[in-house]
Design an enzyme around this catalytic site. Structure first.
Site, PDB file in Angstrom:
ATOM      1  N   MET A  33       0.856  -0.907  -0.145  1.00  0.00           N
ATOM      2  CA  MET A  33      -0.129   0.193  -0.137  1.00  0.00           C
ATOM      3  C   MET A  33       0.604   1.391   0.029  1.00  0.00           C
ATOM      4  O   MET A  33       0.542   1.994  -0.436  1.00  0.00           O
ATOM      5  CB  MET A  33      -0.752   0.259   1.077  1.00  0.00           C
ATOM      6  N   ASP A  61      10.590   4.273   5.544  1.00  0.00           N
ATOM      7  CA  ASP A  61       9.882   2.690   6.699  1.00  0.00           C
ATOM      8  C   ASP A  61      11.479   2.540   7.589  1.00  0.00           C
ATOM      9  O   ASP A  61      11.918   3.396   7.010  1.00  0.00           O
ATOM     10  CB  ASP A  61       9.727   0.922   5.524  1.00  0.00           C
ATOM     11  N   VAL A  77       1.415   1.880   7.619  1.00  0.00           N
ATOM     12  CA  VAL A  77       1.745   1.024   7.707  1.00  0.00           C
ATOM     13  C   VAL A  77       1.039  -0.007   8.481  1.00  0.00           C
ATOM     14  O   VAL A  77       0.098   0.052   8.394  1.00  0.00           O
ATOM     15  CB  VAL A  77       2.623   1.604   9.723  1.00  0.00           C
ATOM     16  N   GLU A 126      -1.819  -2.713  10.360  1.00  0.00           N
ATOM     17  CA  GLU A 126      -3.194  -2.606  10.120  1.00  0.00           C
ATOM     18  C   GLU A 126      -3.178  -2.851  11.720  1.00  0.00           C
ATOM     19  O   GLU A 126      -4.247  -3.800  12.242  1.00  0.00           O
ATOM     20  CB  GLU A 126      -4.339  -3.407   9.281  1.00  0.00           C
ATOM     21  N   LYS A 138      -0.424   1.815  14.488  1.00  0.00           N
ATOM     22  CA  LYS A 138      -0.324   2.992  14.375  1.00  0.00           C
ATOM     23  C   LYS A 138      -0.053   3.757  15.244  1.00  0.00           C
ATOM     24  O   LYS A 138       0.987   5.477  15.139  1.00  0.00           O
ATOM     25  CB  LYS A 138      -1.475   2.460  13.619  1.00  0.00           C
ATOM     26  N   SER A 157      -8.052   0.137   6.928  1.00  0.00           N
ATOM     27  CA  SER A 157      -9.687  -0.085   5.882  1.00  0.00           C
ATOM     28  C   SER A 157     -10.418  -0.649   7.750  1.00  0.00           C
ATOM     29  O   SER A 157     -11.575  -0.426   6.854  1.00  0.00           O
ATOM     30  CB  SER A 157      -8.654  -0.731   4.932  1.00  0.00           C
ATOM     31  N   HIS A 202      -8.396   6.312   3.364  1.00  0.00           N
ATOM     32  CA  HIS A 202      -8.439   4.765   2.208  1.00  0.00           C
ATOM     33  C   HIS A 202      -8.135   4.722   0.984  1.00  0.00           C
ATOM     34  O   HIS A 202      -9.150   4.506   0.234  1.00  0.00           O
ATOM     35  CB  HIS A 202      -9.757   3.812   3.219  1.00  0.00           C
ATOM     36  N   ASN A 217      -6.031  -2.033  -3.170  1.00  0.00           N
ATOM     37  CA  ASN A 217      -5.301  -2.220  -3.809  1.00  0.00           C
ATOM     38  C   ASN A 217      -5.198  -2.508  -4.949  1.00  0.00           C
ATOM     39  O   ASN A 217      -6.473  -3.435  -4.938  1.00  0.00           O
ATOM     40  CB  ASN A 217      -4.872  -3.777  -2.421  1.00  0.00           C
ATOM     41  N   GLU A 245     -11.611   6.128   0.007  1.00  0.00           N
ATOM     42  CA  GLU A 245     -12.501   6.599   1.469  1.00  0.00           C
ATOM     43  C   GLU A 245     -11.811   7.649   2.508  1.00  0.00           C
ATOM     44  O   GLU A 245     -10.688   7.313   2.556  1.00  0.00           O
ATOM     45  CB  GLU A 245     -13.223   5.397   1.969  1.00  0.00           C
ATOM     46  N   ASN A 303     -15.582  -1.839   3.579  1.00  0.00           N
ATOM     47  CA  ASN A 303     -15.500  -3.330   4.543  1.00  0.00           C
ATOM     48  C   ASN A 303     -16.606  -3.493   5.477  1.00  0.00           C
ATOM     49  O   ASN A 303     -16.851  -4.552   5.963  1.00  0.00           O
ATOM     50  CB  ASN A 303     -14.165  -3.119   5.427  1.00  0.00           C
TER      51      ASN A 303
END
Length: 660
Positions: free
Chosen positions: A17, A36, A94, A96, A101, A123, A144, A147, A156, A195
Site C-alpha cells: 500500500m 520505512d 503502516v 493494520e 499506528k 481500512s 483509505h 489495493n 474513502e 468493508n
C-alpha cells in the site's frame, strides 16, 4: 490548508500500500518522501515503484519521460524526521494494528510542521482514536486507498469525531488530484463503507456453509452468476486473504457486538493457516485445480440471505449518518467492482421482502446478525433506500434517473452522454441499453442541445464491450436473439439522431463498445486507445450491428479483417482504415473533443439533419438518397439559416445559426 499549498507528501510505510500510494502521488506531480523502518524495506518499495512505472510506460499509460520524472520525485528514507520534517501531508500506511499506528503517530507529531495534515490509510480502525494520539485531531482524517492504489479508483475520505471540514475538503481535493474518485464517509464507524458491507457479506456466506445451509459451490455460483458480482464470495476471500477478513471481523466484533461474530469456517481456515491464494490453499486448493465455480448451482436461499445481509449493513450506515445510499453504491462499485451498488440491489429486490427474510432468520436462529437495523423498516416504508434519502443513483435530467449513464451540459449547445460504469470498464449491460435509449430521447427533446458528445467515464475505457457477467453464457438462444435485436435497435437510435454525434474514445474501445462508436458521425481517439472486435475469440460475432455498420465505414475487406482476426488496433491504424477521424495526444484530449463537438453544434441544424438523412438513405439506394438530397436542398433555400449563412459569408463573419 488548501490543495494549492500542498507540495510535498510523506508516505509512512513502503509495503504494497505504501509504495503504491507514493507512486500515485509522484505520478500526480508531488514530491514524495517514502519512509520505512529498515533500509532494505525502503529500497524494496522504491524498486517496486520503478518496476510499476516502467510497466505503465510499456503500456503507453505514461511516456518514458513521465515515468522517469515520477521516479525522480520519490525519495526513499529511513529517518523519520527527514521524512516528515517538511511534509504538507503525511499519509500513514503502516500495518493494520492499532498499537503500531498509535506508536507511529506519537513519533510523527514531534517532527511534523504544525500545519501538516495527517491521513491514515486504515481500512477499518477508528480515525477518532488515532487522531487523539496527536495534538492536531482537527487536522486528522482517514484516506483509505484500495489495493493496488495505482489501479483502483476509490479513496474513502473519512471523518473522525474531531476532524474539521476544511481538512476533509483538502484531502478529498488531493485524492481527485491523484486521479482518484473520493467518497466521503461522514462518521467514524468500523469498516467505513466498503468493508462494512463486504466483510459481513463474506461472513454471512461462511455462516451459511458452517450451518450446512449451503455449499461453497452454491454460494459462489449464486454470487457470481446469480447476483452478477465480479467474484464469488469465497473466491474473493481467497484473493484478499482470509486472515485479512478475519481481522476486520474481529475488530468489528469487538466494537459492534455479537452480530459480527466470525463464522466458524473462517476461524478454522485461519487456525489452519489456509489463508487463500497467498498460502496455496484457502476455500479453494490452488495447488490442485484452483477456483472452479459452476454456473448452474445457484440457490434462492443464498441470494435472499446475502442480499438481506447487504441491505442490513446499508441500513446501519444510512441510519447512523455514516454515508448516503448514493455514496455507498458508488464506493462499492469503485472499490469492490459491484455492477450495481448494494443499496440499488436491495431496492431492486424489494426492502419489504428482505426485511421479512431477516425477521424470519432472526426468529429461527436467534443470532443478532439477522436482527434488522431500525432504519431498514423506515426505508422499506418509503419505497427503498434511494426514495427515503430523496436522492438518485445517478445524475438525472427532467426527472429521469440514470444508473449506468450520466448526462452533462458543458456549454455551447453540447449534450455530453457519459457511459458511467468505470468500475466495469464501461461495459454495456441490458440496463445500459434501456437507459441509452431514454438518454438519447432526452437529448433530442432538449432544444438547447445541437450536438452529442459520447464518452466513457474514467481514463481506462470508452467501453470495453458487453458486460459478459450480466449476460451470462448458456443463456436461452431466443433471449440472446432478443438481446441482439435490442442492441441493434438502441444503437440505431443513436445513428438516426438528427444532430451530429461525436464519439470521444479514450482507452479501450472493444466489442460492443466499438459497435457503439460505429454509430457516431465522427470518431476521435486519444493516442493510448485500443480498438477491436474480439467476438470471434469467444466463438461469437458482433451482434449489435457490427457486421453491417462497420463495413459501411471502412469497406467490406477491412471490416472482415477486423472481425475475423479479432485483433486490437492502435488508433493510427484505425485512422488509416477510415474508422477514426482524428487522433490526438492524451493530454488535452477531453478539451479537444469538446471543442470539436461545440464547433459542430454551431453549425446549421436543419442542414445537418437533412444531410444525415440523405446519406443514410443513400446507403440503401443511391436514387433514394439523391431524391432526399434534392428535396432538402429546395427546403433549405427558404430558411433563416441560409440568409444568416450568406450574410455572414459576405461580411467575413462567423454565422450564428438558429435552426430556423
Amino acid at each position: 490548508m488548501d490543495l494549492e499549498e500542498i507540495n510535498r507528501v510523506a508516505v509512512l510505510g513502503a509495503g504494497n500500500m505504501g509504495h503504491g500510494i507514493a507512486e500515485v502521488a509522484a505520478i500526480a506531480g508531488y514530491d514524495v518522501t517514502m519512509r520505512d523502518i529498515e533500509e532494505e524495506l525502503v529500497q524494496d518499495g522504491y524498486e517496486s515503484i520503478e518496476w510499476s512505472l516502467n510497466k505503465l510506460a510499456e503500456k503507453d499509460q505514461l511516456t518514458d519521460d513521465e515515468a522517469e520524472a515520477a521516479l525522480d520525485r520519490v525519495t526513499p528514507v529511513v529517518d523519520l524526521a527527514e521524512a516528515v520534517g517538511d511534509a504538507d501531508v503525511v499519509i500513514e500506511a503502516v500495518p493494520e494494528v492499532m498499537d503500531i499506528k498509535t506508536d507511529v503517530y506519537g513519533e510523527v507529531e514531534a517532527h511534523s510542521p504544525d500545519d501538516a495534515i495527517f491521513a491514515t490509510n486504515t481500512s477499518s480502525l477508528s480515525i477518532t482514536v488515532l487522531s487523539e494520539v496527536t495534538d492536531r485531531p482537527e487536522q486528522f482524517c482517514g484516506m483509505h486507498f484500495f489495493n493496488p492504489p495505482v489501479r483502483m479508483d476509490l479513496v474513502e475520505v473519512i471523518s473522525g469525531a474531531h476532524t474539521d471540514e476544511e481538512t476533509l475538503d483538502t484531502i478529498e481535493a488531493l485524492a481527485e488530484d491523484f486521479g482518484k474518485s473520493p467518497v466521503r464517509v461522514h462518521k467514524d464507524s468500523p469498516g467505513f463503507v466498503v468493508n462494512r458491507v463486504l466483510v459481513p457479506l463474506m461472513n454471512e456466506a461462511a455462516w451459511l456453509v458452517s450451518n450446512d445451509e449451503a455449499t461453497i459451490a452454491e454460494v459462489d455460483s449464486t454470487t457470481k452468476f446469480g447476483m452478477g458480482l465480479p467474484m464469488g464470495s469465497f473466491e474473493l476471500a481467497d484473493l484478499t486473504g482470509i486472515d485479512v477478513a478475519y481481522h476486520v471481523l474481529d475488530y468489528m466484533h469487538e466494537e459492534l457486538g455479537e452480530a459480527y461474530e466470525p463464522a466458524p469456517l473462517i476461524e478454522e481456515k485461519v487456525d489452519a493457516e489456509e489463508l487463500g491464494q497467498k498460502s496455496g490453499i484457502g476455500f479453494y486448493d490452488y495447488e490442485n485445480g484452483g477456483v472452479d465455480i459452476p454456473s448452474d448451482a445457484q440457490s434462492e436461499l443464498v441470494e435472499d440471505r446475502l442480499v438481506a445481509s447487504m441491505a442490513n449493513q446499508v441500513a446501519f450506515l444510512v441510519g447512523n449518518d455514516v454515508a448516503g445510499p448514493d455514496a455507498i453504491d458508488r464506493a462499492m462499485q469503485l472499490g469492490a467492482g459491484f455492477p450495481d451498488g448494494p443499496a440499488a440491489l436491495a431496492d431492486d429486490a424489494g426492502l419489504d421482502g428482505l426485511l421479512e427474510t431477516l425477521e424470519e432468520a432472526y426468529e429461527e436462529t436467534g443470532h443478532p446478525r439477522y436482527e434488522p437495523a431500525p432504519y431498514l423498516a423506515e426505508a422499506a416504508e418509503a419505497g427503498g433506500f434511494h426514495a427515503a434519502a430523496g436522492d438518485t443513483a445517478g445524475d438525472s435530467d427532467d426527472d429521469v434517473e440514470f444508473e449506468t449513464l450520466r448526462l452533462e451540459y458543458p456549454g455551447e449547445m453540447v449534450g455530453k452522454l457519459v457511459v458511467d460504469r468505470p468500475h466495469r470498464m464501461n461495459t454495456i449491460s441490458g440496463e445500459l441499453l434501456d437507459e441509452l435509449s431514454t438518454a438519447i430521447e432526452v437529448l433530442e427533446d432538449d432544444e438547447d442541445v445541437r450536438a452529442i458528445l459520447l464518452t466513457g467515464a474514467g481514463d481506462r475505457a470508452f467501453s470495453a464491450g458487453a458486460d459478459v457477467q450480466s449476460m451470462a453464457t448458456g443463456a436461452d438462444p431466443l433471449d440472446a436473439v432478443e438481446l441482439s435485436r435490442k442492441g441493434q435497435s438502441t444503437f440505431g437510435e443513436l445513428e438516426d439522431c438528427d444532430m451530429p454525434v461525436v464519439a470521444a474514445i479514450d482507452g479501450y474501445c472493444l466489442g460492443g463498445g466499438m459497435e457503439l462508436a460505429t454509430c457516431a458521425d465522427i470518431r476521435l481517439a486519444s493516442e493510448r486507445s485500443e480498438l477491436g472486435q474480439p467476438e470471434h475469440n469467444l466463438g461469437l460475432l458482433p451482434g449489435w450491428g457490427g457486421t453491417q455498420r462497420l463495413q459501411q465505414i471502412v469497406g467490406a475487406g477491412r471490416a472482415k479483417e477486423i472481425i475475423f482476426t479479432a485483433e486490437r488496433y492502435d488508433p493510427e491504424t484505425m485512422a488509416d482504415y477510415g474508422f477514426i477521424n482524428e487522433v490526438h495526444e492524451v493530454e488535452g484530449f477531453d478539451e479537444f473533443a469538446y471543442e470539436y463537438a461545440a464547433d459542430l453544434a454551431a453549425g446549421p441544424p436543419i442542414a445537418q439533419r437533412y444531410t444525415k438523412r440523405a446519406m443514410k438513405k443513400g446507403r440503401e439506394s443511391t436514387a433514394a438518397g439523391l431524391e432526399i438530397e434534392a428535396q432538402a436542398f429546395g427546403q433549405l433555400m427558404n430558411t433563416d439559416d441560409l440568409i444568416e449563412g450568406v450574410t455572414a459569408f459576405m461580411g467575413d463573419e462567423d454565422p450564428e445559426f438558429e435552426g430556423k
